[in-house]
Design a protein around this motif. Structure first.
Motif, PDB file in Angstrom:
ATOM      1  N   THR A 267       0.839  -1.203   0.000  1.00 44.54           N
ATOM      2  CA  THR A 267       0.000   0.000   0.000  1.00 44.54           C
ATOM      3  C   THR A 267       0.876   1.256   0.000  1.00 44.54           C
ATOM      4  OG1 THR A 267      -0.124   0.036   2.417  1.00 44.54           O
ATOM      5  CG2 THR A 267      -1.841  -1.188   1.243  1.00 44.54           C
ATOM      6  N   ALA A 268       0.213   2.395  -0.161  1.00 42.80           N
ATOM      7  CA  ALA A 268       0.895   3.700  -0.142  1.00 42.80           C
ATOM      8  C   ALA A 268       0.387   4.473   1.073  1.00 42.80           C
ATOM      9  CB  ALA A 268       0.611   4.459  -1.431  1.00 42.80           C
ATOM     10  N   PRO A 269       1.013   4.313   2.220  1.00 47.92           N
ATOM     11  CA  PRO A 269       0.440   4.846   3.458  1.00 47.92           C
ATOM     12  C   PRO A 269       0.336   6.354   3.528  1.00 47.92           C
ATOM     13  CG  PRO A 269       2.652   3.970   3.833  1.00 47.92           C
ATOM     14  CD  PRO A 269       2.255   3.550   2.460  1.00 47.92           C
ATOM     15  N   THR A 270       1.148   7.080   2.773  1.00 49.83           N
ATOM     16  CA  THR A 270       1.152   8.546   2.914  1.00 49.83           C
ATOM     17  C   THR A 270       0.436   9.272   1.780  1.00 49.83           C
ATOM     18  OG1 THR A 270       3.287   8.728   1.778  1.00 49.83           O
ATOM     19  CG2 THR A 270       3.324   8.430   4.178  1.00 49.83           C
ATOM     20  N   GLU A 271      -0.176   8.544   0.861  1.00 49.22           N
ATOM     21  CA  GLU A 271      -0.715   9.197  -0.331  1.00 49.22           C
ATOM     22  C   GLU A 271      -2.167   9.630  -0.211  1.00 49.22           C
ATOM     23  OE1 GLU A 271      -0.003   6.896  -3.818  1.00 49.22           O
ATOM     24  OE2 GLU A 271       2.194   7.003  -3.633  1.00 49.22           O
ATOM     25  N   PHE A 272      -2.866   9.242   0.876  1.00 46.40           N
ATOM     26  CA  PHE A 272      -4.266   9.637   0.995  1.00 46.40           C
ATOM     27  C   PHE A 272      -4.360  11.138   1.255  1.00 46.40           C
ATOM     28  CE2 PHE A 272      -8.225  10.330   3.354  1.00 46.40           C
ATOM     29  CZ  PHE A 272      -9.131   9.726   2.490  1.00 46.40           C
ATOM     30  N   ALA A 273      -5.268  11.805   0.557  1.00 42.27           N
ATOM     31  CA  ALA A 273      -5.433  13.262   0.673  1.00 42.27           C
ATOM     32  C   ALA A 273      -6.460  13.579   1.762  1.00 42.27           C
ATOM     33  CB  ALA A 273      -5.862  13.851  -0.662  1.00 42.27           C
ATOM     34  N   TRP A 274      -6.007  13.727   2.990  1.00 43.71           N
ATOM     35  CA  TRP A 274      -6.906  14.025   4.116  1.00 43.71           C
ATOM     36  C   TRP A 274      -7.486  15.417   3.960  1.00 43.71           C
ATOM     37  CZ3 TRP A 274      -8.226  10.300   7.502  1.00 43.71           C
ATOM     38  CH2 TRP A 274      -7.410   9.170   7.580  1.00 43.71           C
ATOM     39  N   GLN A 275      -8.803  15.526   4.131  1.00 44.60           N
ATOM     40  CA  GLN A 275      -9.488  16.817   4.053  1.00 44.60           C
ATOM     41  C   GLN A 275      -9.571  17.510   5.407  1.00 44.60           C
ATOM     42  OE1 GLN A 275     -10.477  17.950   0.866  1.00 44.60           O
ATOM     43  NE2 GLN A 275      -9.193  16.141   0.453  1.00 44.60           N
ATOM     44  N   HIS A 276      -9.401  16.752   6.461  1.00 45.97           N
ATOM     45  CA  HIS A 276      -9.572  17.312   7.812  1.00 45.97           C
ATOM     46  C   HIS A 276      -8.368  16.957   8.684  1.00 45.97           C
ATOM     47  CE1 HIS A 276     -13.656  18.289   6.622  1.00 45.97           C
ATOM     48  NE2 HIS A 276     -13.772  17.044   6.179  1.00 45.97           N
ATOM     49  N   ARG A 277      -7.188  17.195   8.134  1.00 47.56           N
ATOM     50  CA  ARG A 277      -5.962  16.838   8.843  1.00 47.56           C
ATOM     51  C   ARG A 277      -5.778  17.639  10.125  1.00 47.56           C
ATOM     52  NH1 ARG A 277      -1.489  13.964   7.863  1.00 47.56           N
ATOM     53  NH2 ARG A 277      -2.127  13.430   5.751  1.00 47.56           N
ATOM     54  N   ASP A 278      -6.444  18.791  10.226  1.00 48.37           N
ATOM     55  CA  ASP A 278      -6.302  19.614  11.431  1.00 48.37           C
ATOM     56  C   ASP A 278      -7.201  19.144  12.578  1.00 48.37           C
ATOM     57  OD1 ASP A 278      -8.647  20.276  10.169  1.00 48.37           O
ATOM     58  OD2 ASP A 278      -8.453  22.444  10.484  1.00 48.37           O
ATOM     59  N   TRP A 279      -7.983  18.104  12.357  1.00 47.01           N
ATOM     60  CA  TRP A 279      -8.851  17.564  13.415  1.00 47.01           C
ATOM     61  C   TRP A 279      -7.995  17.079  14.575  1.00 47.01           C
ATOM     62  CZ3 TRP A 279     -13.764  16.878  15.079  1.00 47.01           C
ATOM     63  CH2 TRP A 279     -14.040  15.803  15.937  1.00 47.01           C
ATOM     64  N   ARG A 280      -8.367  17.493  15.780  1.00 50.10           N
ATOM     65  CA  ARG A 280      -7.626  17.085  16.976  1.00 50.10           C
ATOM     66  C   ARG A 280      -8.472  16.228  17.911  1.00 50.10           C
ATOM     67  NH1 ARG A 280      -4.252  17.784  14.098  1.00 50.10           N
ATOM     68  NH2 ARG A 280      -2.509  19.247  14.117  1.00 50.10           N
ATOM     69  N   GLY A 281      -9.705  15.967  17.525  1.00 49.50           N
ATOM     70  CA  GLY A 281     -10.559  15.122  18.339  1.00 49.50           C
ATOM     71  C   GLY A 281     -11.427  15.920  19.293  1.00 49.50           C
ATOM     72  N   ARG A 282     -12.079  15.203  20.180  1.00 46.09           N
ATOM     73  CA  ARG A 282     -12.937  15.807  21.193  1.00 46.09           C
ATOM     74  C   ARG A 282     -12.523  15.261  22.555  1.00 46.09           C
ATOM     75  NH1 ARG A 282     -18.968  16.445  18.760  1.00 46.09           N
ATOM     76  NH2 ARG A 282     -19.243  17.314  20.853  1.00 46.09           N
ATOM     77  N   PRO A 283     -12.693  16.050  23.618  1.00 42.59           N
ATOM     78  CA  PRO A 283     -12.353  15.530  24.945  1.00 42.59           C
ATOM     79  C   PRO A 283     -13.247  14.371  25.327  1.00 42.59           C
ATOM     80  CG  PRO A 283     -13.426  17.669  25.103  1.00 42.59           C
ATOM     81  CD  PRO A 283     -13.149  17.440  23.657  1.00 42.59           C
ATOM     82  N   TRP A 284     -12.748  13.523  26.207  1.00 47.94           N
ATOM     83  CA  TRP A 284     -13.423  12.284  26.563  1.00 47.94           C
ATOM     84  C   TRP A 284     -14.823  12.513  27.115  1.00 47.94           C
ATOM     85  CZ3 TRP A 284     -13.864   7.460  25.632  1.00 47.94           C
ATOM     86  CH2 TRP A 284     -14.465   6.592  26.535  1.00 47.94           C
ATOM     87  N   HIS A 285     -15.019  13.543  27.904  1.00 44.87           N
ATOM     88  CA  HIS A 285     -16.320  13.721  28.551  1.00 44.87           C
ATOM     89  C   HIS A 285     -17.423  14.035  27.541  1.00 44.87           C
ATOM     90  CE1 HIS A 285     -14.936  17.950  28.324  1.00 44.87           C
ATOM     91  NE2 HIS A 285     -16.219  18.254  28.292  1.00 44.87           N
ATOM     92  N   GLU A 286     -17.072  14.330  26.298  1.00 39.14           N
ATOM     93  CA  GLU A 286     -18.078  14.602  25.271  1.00 39.14           C
ATOM     94  C   GLU A 286     -18.520  13.345  24.525  1.00 39.14           C
ATOM     95  OE1 GLU A 286     -16.704  17.645  22.652  1.00 39.14           O
ATOM     96  OE2 GLU A 286     -16.648  19.184  24.218  1.00 39.14           O
ATOM     97  N   ALA A 287     -18.014  12.193  24.926  1.00 37.41           N
ATOM     98  CA  ALA A 287     -18.290  10.962  24.178  1.00 37.41           C
ATOM     99  C   ALA A 287     -19.719  10.461  24.399  1.00 37.41           C
ATOM    100  CB  ALA A 287     -17.301   9.875  24.560  1.00 37.41           C
TER     101      ALA A 287
END
Length: 585
Positions: free
Chosen positions: A90-110
């Motif tokens: 596979t080509a692990p680095t070739e996918f064009a992420w649209q939301h690379r700046d996503w950092r997630g959500r804190p646990w209490h919001e799950a």
């Protein structure tokens, strides 16, 4: 910067790929690339063999470990067809992420929503459902295992190639699109991983690396995995890093970690994985029959796992809702409401002596426990896969749902639960002709100890896991939600989750339980001090009879009009939940 991977192919230069294999039981190994002559691999220290070849993404390869046996890469990133055939570079680095700046959500919001990818139509089908789930109030999608398994359909816990997404669900790129789409909608996405065993068909590590397993320690799946072996420990640590880094999952749920030894490997994992993804919220959840509170972190600043699936809480609630008292429900059936109260106040019901398992857990925050009324195990391990809609009175289930979605423990819904799906969730497989009858008969023998299945003729009616119909019957139909009573059930879930988002979620950090008590055979009263000092009180009655119970405060939710006034007067109506929220002075 993450350490280089020991396992699996990786590019070393443009058009050049390095292939490693840990095969300490082999005298020689050859790399076979489809359409090219075999290439002898070089023996390296500690049982490794390596080779470099002038090939790149899309090339198919396998390892020849004996004249009559060629195996897929145990760390294959993609399979061409199935778990027995060629692996694919596979080509692990070739996918064009649209939301690379996503950092997630804190646990209490799950707010979790567990899905079986195959029953949702593959990776693309889950992606299509994301806007609906976002609108419901879900914030975290949990995928049952996606690692490649034999056949076309399986729960995923029989996986044998942990790095390779199952080909029948879609390509690795399709899985990345699913993750990226979830992030674009503000949704976390969590992956269930299985590090305690391999499935019975296609696990070729047995043929080239017997040291991968520990014959001195047996589990319910056979020889235990030898985590004390450095190459084995690296295999699973790298797998966890792979899903978090290359696929950008927001976290992992680790299946049945009570079968993993030594525990030191498990305890070291959270800090390592979070260091792999600096600046991101990485959430790590356990399933653990041992109720080992020491593995869970008491606050976000400490090491450890974020939470554990609270099977104790589920089992007590299920026994209370259904009056079932056999098998693993037996320890919860007597005084079930008292056990529900302990689960709400302290997390685990069983916390060590005189119980055979567990550790004290009252010091942990409520968010260290994932609570649920249903999940894949608790539905699918039933002989006929019945959901609670078939087992509990509608009013009792509505009352319990209100508790689930408003209590401070992290809630989890199973696909279709939000509209009261009528489809079962059966145990299903697609094993070969040798294994299929063994699995079918073995499953029917499991139920022989239940009174309802003491008659062999009744046991013979238990669905055959290998029949395709067992899978197709398990596919929920969202169109049901358009008609009664499903429309009303869905509206209740949406309403409760809206309240959770507005009133509970922002206050969850720093929450501590103030206590809980049984107020009747199917009723409890519980209180929590939320992070901002507000007082949350929930009174739940899953029985039909009025019970003595007293609480007063500002109404947050009531199942039926007038229930709050009745509670202030000293009693709680049947099939009712009331939630009160008193602001901090």
């Amino acid at each position: 910067m993450s350490a280089p991977m020991l396992w699996g192919p990786r590019p070393t230069a443009p058009g050049i790929t390095r292939f490693p294999l840990w095969a300490p039981d082999c005298d020689a190994v050859a790399l076979e690339i489809e359409g090219q002559p075999a290439l002898a691999m070089t023996r390296a220290p500690d049982g490794w063999f390596v080779a470099e070849a002038p090939i790149g993404p899309g090339a198919r390869y396998r390892f020849r470990i004996a004249p009559d046996l060629a195996i897929p890469d145990p760390a294959s990133r993609r399979q061409a067809v199935d778990v027995h055939g060629f692996s694919v570079v596979t080509a692990p680095t070739e996918f064009a992420w649209q939301h690379r700046d996503w950092r997630g959500r804190p646990w209490h919001e799950a707010v979790f929503y567990e899905v079986h990818v195959g029953a949702m139509g593959g990776f693309a089908g889950v992606e299509q459902a994301l806007p609906r789930l976002r609108d419901l109030g879900v914030t975290a999608i949990e995928l049952m295992p996606v690692a490649a398994f034999p056949g076309q359909r399986n729960w995923g816990y029989d996986g044998v190639l942990p790095f390779a997404p199952h080909p029948g669900y879609g390509t690795p790129e399709a899985l990345k699109r699913l993750v990226d789409a979830a992030h674009g909608l503000g949704l976390m996405i969590i992956l269930d991983v299985v590090y305690n065993h391999f499935g019975p068909d296609g696990a070729y590590l047995h043929t080239c690396a017997k040291r991968f397993f520990d014959p001195a320690r047996q589990t319910g799946w056979g020889e235990a995995i030898a985590f004390s072996e450095p190459a084995v420990a690296a295999y699973f640590e790298e797998n966890a890093r792979y899903w978090l880094d290359e696929f950008r999952f927001d976290g992992l749920r680790f299946d049945a970690v009570h079968a993993i030894e030594p525990e030191a490997w498990l305890r070291s994992l959270p800090a390592k994985l979070r260091a792999t993804c600096p600046g991101r919220h990485i959430h790590l959840i356990l399933e653990n029959e041992h109720n080992a509170a020491r593995l869970l972190r008491p606050d976000a600043a400490s090491d450890g796992f974020d939470a554990q699936w609270n099977d104790d809480g589920h089992n007590a609630l299920h026994a209370m809702l259904t009056d079932e008292n056999e098998s693993y429900y037996a320890p919860f059936a007597e005084h079930a409401s008292t056990k529900v109260a302990r689960a709400l106040a302290e997390g685990f019901v069983f916390q060590g002596p005189p119980a055979a398992r567990g550790e004290p857990s009252a010091h942990l925050p409520p968010t260290a426990f994932v609570l649920f009324l249903q999940n894949h195990d608790q539905i699918g391990n039933r002989a006929f896969g019945e959901r609670l809609t078939q087992l509990a009175p509608p009013g009792a289930l509505a009352a319990a749902t209100a508790l689930l979605l408003l209590a401070p423990q992290i809630p989890l819904l199973f696909m279709g639960e939000e509209w009261g799906a009528t489809s079962p969730f059966l145990f299903f497989t697609d094993h070969n002709a040798e294994l299929a009858p063994l699995v079918r008969e073995g499953r029917r023998r499991e139920f022989a100890r239940f009174a309802a299945f003491s008659d062999p003729k009744i046991r013979d009616r238990i669905p055959d896991p290998n029949a395709e119909a067992s899978f197709t019957a398990s596919i929920p139909n969202p169109a049901e939600a358009d008609g009664p009573p499903h429309r009303e059930i869905l509206a209740l879930h949406r309403h409760l989750l809206a309240i959770r988002h507005r009133e509970i979620m922002p206050r969850l950090q720093g929450t501590r339980a103030l206590g809980a008590e049984a107020t009747g055979p199917a009723s409890v009263l519980a209180r929590w001090s939320l992070g901002d000092g507000a007082l949350l009180t929930i009174a739940m009655n899953c029985g039909a009879q009025v019970v003595p119970c007293r609480a007063a405060g500002t109404l947050l939710f009531e199942t039926s009009p007038g229930a709050t006034a009745a509670l202030a007067g000293g009693h709680l109506p049947g099939f009712c939940t009331v939630a009160l929220l008193e602001q901090a002075p």
